[in-house]
Design an enzyme around this catalytic site. Sequence first.
Site, PDB file in Angstrom:
ATOM      1  CE  LYS A   6      82.337  17.688  40.671  1.00 26.24           C
ATOM      2  NZ  LYS A   6      82.529  17.561  39.217  1.00 26.24           N
TER       3      LYS A   6
ATOM      4  CE  LYS B 230      90.813  22.989  42.431  1.00 28.88           C
ATOM      5  NZ  LYS B 230      90.826  21.707  41.766  1.00 28.88           N
TER       6      LYS B 230
ATOM      7  CE  LYS C 140      85.931  24.778  35.547  1.00 29.83           C
ATOM      8  NZ  LYS C 140      86.159  24.104  34.251  1.00 29.83           N
TER       9      LYS C 140
END
Length: 336
Positions: A113, A199, A202
């Site tokens: 991230k 994966k 969102k």
Amino acid sequence: MAKQRILSGIQPTGNLHLGNYLGAIRNWVDLQEEYDAFLFMADLHAITVPHDPTRLAEDTYKVAATYIACGIDPEKATIFVQSHLSAHSELAWLFNCITPLNWLERMIQFKEKAIKQGENVSIGLLDYPVLQAADILLYEPDLVPVGEDQKQHLELTRDIAARLNFQFGSEENPVLKVPEPMIRKEGARVMSLTDGSKKMSKSDPSDQSRIDLTDPPEVMVKKFKRAKTDPERGLWFDDPARPECHNLLTLYMLLSGQTKEAVAAECREMGWGQFKPLLAETAVEALSPIQARFNELMGDRAYLESILKTGDEKARALANQTLDRVKTALGYSKPL
Ligand code: TRP
């Protein structure tokens, strides 16, 4: 005998998608029969990356409505909002002071991230797993059902608990209960529609990569139609060279409620032109009752609020007990 306790949560950032449902919430629906389930909205985690303050509260309600629409029963499970209980932030602070910095710098999700965020990485993003440890340890769960990607965060949680117990407790009298992870099998992992090796997420910039639980039927049909495939004829599971094929068959299996063997036999000779409409129709059929219930719940704020109020109260009683125990172990005086 008292039921064992499980605890898990989802961050209210963006719309929930098929991966959240099939990978997480649907398992909780089964687990709530056998376990005392604590399920929450991780809205403190939601601000570890830049967020929109005009959407945070609404998104939190949406996750609660989604839990219930998917079959979480508020009579059985305790549904609550993380930010409504100050014990989470408070315990996270106490944990901060006993957690070595290099334990956090090692976290894979942080590194990934942080790369995406560039310059704008907050301390909160680094500290995310410590808050998660507080979320978990406050409720003394026996098991924590999460996806493979959260395994490292659960190990960190166990390490923090063990370290605090070692430094401030005794073997006969541990301060914190060390929980066991309950990692979902790979098969229940839902992958992106644009790349079968990633994966469903969102945070993927492409809407086409996921099916949101609130997508109208025609949008679902279109997304499945455009989903990445391969030129092979015939469909089968478990071929590393065909990740998209495996993913779409898995989705069909989960949404239709059939066994893997039945789906393998049914689809063995199919081409994509025949399979994709079948998958789309199955998804629309499976999700339409969930969507109807979701809309009903979002239209009845008073009911949702009453569920969350009850959940907050049940959660608070447990959380405060643990927090008090930790503060006493660390040597704090009692508030007057
Ligand atoms: N980090 C988890 C995720 O992204 C969400 C989460 C926050 C969580 N706190 C938790 C999951 C505690 C389980 C237990 O999926």
